[in-house]
Design an enzyme around this catalytic site. Structure first.
Site, PDB file in Angstrom:
ATOM      1  N   LYS A  49       0.769  -0.962   0.292  1.00  0.00           N
ATOM      2  CA  LYS A  49       0.096  -0.163   0.047  1.00  0.00           C
ATOM      3  C   LYS A  49       0.406   1.233  -0.034  1.00  0.00           C
ATOM      4  CE  LYS A  49      -0.394  -0.037   5.287  1.00  0.00           C
ATOM      5  NZ  LYS A  49      -1.184  -0.618   6.061  1.00  0.00           N
ATOM      6  N   ARG A 148     -10.338  -0.146  15.268  1.00  0.00           N
ATOM      7  CA  ARG A 148      -9.912   0.152  13.935  1.00  0.00           C
ATOM      8  C   ARG A 148     -11.203  -1.097  12.812  1.00  0.00           C
ATOM      9  NH1 ARG A 148      -4.377   0.573  11.144  1.00  0.00           N
ATOM     10  NH2 ARG A 148      -4.740  -0.958  10.783  1.00  0.00           N
ATOM     11  N   TYR A 270      14.552  31.041   8.331  1.00  0.00           N
ATOM     12  CA  TYR A 270      13.284  31.773   8.172  1.00  0.00           C
ATOM     13  C   TYR A 270      13.890  32.202   9.960  1.00  0.00           C
ATOM     14  CZ  TYR A 270      11.850  30.697   3.574  1.00  0.00           C
ATOM     15  OH  TYR A 270      11.484  31.469   2.527  1.00  0.00           O
ATOM     16  N   MET A 318      11.648  25.278   2.489  1.00  0.00           N
ATOM     17  CA  MET A 318      10.411  23.828   1.578  1.00  0.00           C
ATOM     18  C   MET A 318      11.711  23.117   0.495  1.00  0.00           C
ATOM     19  SD  MET A 318       7.618  24.710  -1.396  1.00  0.00           S
ATOM     20  CE  MET A 318       7.068  25.583  -0.530  1.00  0.00           C
TER      21      MET A 318
HETATM   22  C1  LIG Z   1      -0.569  -1.946   6.907  1.00  0.00           C
HETATM   23  C2  LIG Z   1      -0.862  -3.084   6.826  1.00  0.00           C
HETATM   24  C3  LIG Z   1      -0.099  -4.190   7.525  1.00  0.00           C
HETATM   25  C4  LIG Z   1       1.382  -4.328   7.285  1.00  0.00           C
HETATM   26  O1  LIG Z   1       2.265  -3.350   8.241  1.00  0.00           O
HETATM   27  P1  LIG Z   1       3.384  -3.065   8.381  1.00  0.00           P
HETATM   28  O2  LIG Z   1       3.627  -2.834  10.209  1.00  0.00           O
HETATM   29  O3  LIG Z   1       4.346  -2.377   8.154  1.00  0.00           O
HETATM   30  O4  LIG Z   1       4.344  -4.530   8.273  1.00  0.00           O
HETATM   31  C5  LIG Z   1      -0.532  -5.115   7.696  1.00  0.00           C
HETATM   32  N1  LIG Z   1      -2.220  -5.677   7.818  1.00  0.00           N
HETATM   33  C6  LIG Z   1      -2.870  -4.522   7.491  1.00  0.00           C
HETATM   34  C7  LIG Z   1      -4.158  -4.746   7.822  1.00  0.00           C
HETATM   35  C8  LIG Z   1      -2.223  -3.322   7.632  1.00  0.00           C
HETATM   36  O5  LIG Z   1      -3.309  -2.278   7.508  1.00  0.00           O
END
Ligand SMILES: *Cc1c(COP(=O)(O)O)cnc(C)c1O
Length: 390
Positions: A49, A148, A270, A318
């Site tokens: 992802k 979650r 800055y 930046m």
């Molecule tokens: C992002 C995610 C992972 C991977 O997690 P890592 O800690 O990066 O290995 C696995 N399962 C779910 C549900 C996630 O959201």
């Protein structure tokens, strides 16, 4: 006659960018193999992802395929669709957030497997399966403590009492996610495992998946049938106890744009927030907060040249930052030299600590305008160093 190209005529395309991000695909592959070995009774998936945690899914996914990965996870339907061209026939993409009603058909049509996180998502997939007259493959997520994603305990009981809720759906995985896996001694890990196993007993039989990167290091009881590492593939340590088991994958080198000599009383950046108390030499580096680097971490932030630490002075701009380069002998300092912001010795976890964040955020914040070099990319191994006569 063509002018001959000698070494000094070859301009690295990297000089057109402020900084060079090098991704070592061999290290990534080694991390994948290490995790596969560590969880050897389970299938080792790969979480890609957020553009493979900022490293570039179109390079990372083929490298993982070459290492044997066949199960890939993304967060959104769009991310999965974008990956399709880089996947092989045998590979499968699962979508962690599942699909919202408007995207479910596209998700299924592309051969992607949705994660069902709620009774609503289950109902939508069931309705689609009925409409298409075809059983649909899906993952069911249960929430085991982090509130979650996934079915609540009450939802799991509903399905236990009425399995027809899953009609038309073929459950190919039941999953949950650990909240404290980076802290092996935290009792929440065992509690979530117990809760997960008790949920699984109430649901139709299916392979189980609980562990992401850190969870793999909690022991075999947590591995189930499939593990889902992301961060560890990309060089983030799974916990404080095992800082060195994962190979660093990225190096970030930035150009020195300008060198200056400061006198006592001179100020920097800055807001003029930093003031020299003695003479010093500073370097202006071509990376700033727009490159996702060291925003709030300016005070603790630094660059490195060989073994010298170059502390950040004042606020990060930046497109640039100023570092103290006085420690480096003058003979070593060259205009247009490269210094490291991330390297094998000072990696994402160390930078994250300085910035008050985690390695995940350092990676996913990496900017889009770096010159990117992919090492050990069999497809383009030789094309990385484009030559250009000057
Ligand atoms: C992002 C995610 C992972 C991977 O997690 P890592 O800690 O990066 O290995 C696995 N399962 C779910 C549900 C996630 O959201």
């Amino acid at each position: 006659m063509m002018p001959s190209l000698v070494a000094s005529d070859v301009r690295w395309p990297a000089s057109r960018a402020g900084a060079v991000l090098t991704v070592d695909l061999a290290a990534l592959a080694a991390n994948y193999r290490f995790l596969t070995h560590k969880a050897k009774k389970a299938v080792c998936a790969a979480v890609v992802k957020a553009d493979a945690y900022g490293l570039g899914a179109e390079k990372v996914v083929p490298a993982l395929l070459r290492s044997g990965a066949r199960e890939f996870f993304v967060a959104h339907v769009d991310e999965g669709l974008a990956l399709a061209p880089f996947l092989s026939e045998q590979a499968r993409i699962s979508v962690l957030h599942g699909a919202r009603p408007g995207a479910l058909k596209a998700c299924i049509a592309a051969g992607m497997r949705p994660v069902m996180n709620s009774l609503e998502q289950i109902g939508q997939l069931k309705a689609l399966a009925a409409r298409l007259g075809q059983k649909q493959d899906a993952i069911l997520q249960v929430d085991t403590g982090m509130s979650r994603f996934g079915l609540s305990q009450a939802d799991v009981h509903k399905i236990a009492h009425d399995p027809s809720l899953l009609d038309g759906i073929s459950l190919s995985l039941i999953m949950s996610h650990l909240a404290c896996a980076d802290t092996p001694e935290d009792p929440a890990n065992k509690q979530q495992l117990d809760c997960f196993l008790s949920c699984a007993r109430m649901l139709p039989p299916a392979p189980l998946s609980l562990a992401a990167s850190s969870g793999i290091f909690l022991g075999e009881a947590f591995h189930g049938d499939l593990v889902r590492p992301g961060a560890a593939l990309y060089g983030v340590a799974p916990n404080k106890q095992s800082p060195d088991v994962i190979r660093p994958v990225v190096r970030l080198q930035t150009h020195v744009l300008q060198l200056r000599q400061l006198s006592p009383g001179d100020r920097v950046g800055y807001g003029l927030t930093w003031q020299a108390t003695e003479s010093c030499r500073v370097a202006v580096l071509a990376t700033g907060y727009a490159d996702g680097f060291a925003r709030q971490g300016a005070q603790a932030g630094c660059a490195w040249f060989k073994t010298w630490r170059l502390p950040v002075l004042g606020r990060i701009s930046m497109d640039s930052m100023v570092v103290d380069i006085s420690a480096v002998p003058e003979a070593e300092v060259k205009p247009d030299m490269l210094v490291d912001l991330l390297n094998a010795r000072h990696g994402v976890d160390e930078v994250a600590r300085a910035e008050g964040t985690i390695g995940y955020e350092v990676l996913t914040s990496l900017g889009r305008r770096y010159h990117r070099v992919y090492q050990h990319d069999s497809a383009t191994e030789d094309a990385n160093y484009e030559t250009e006569a000057v």
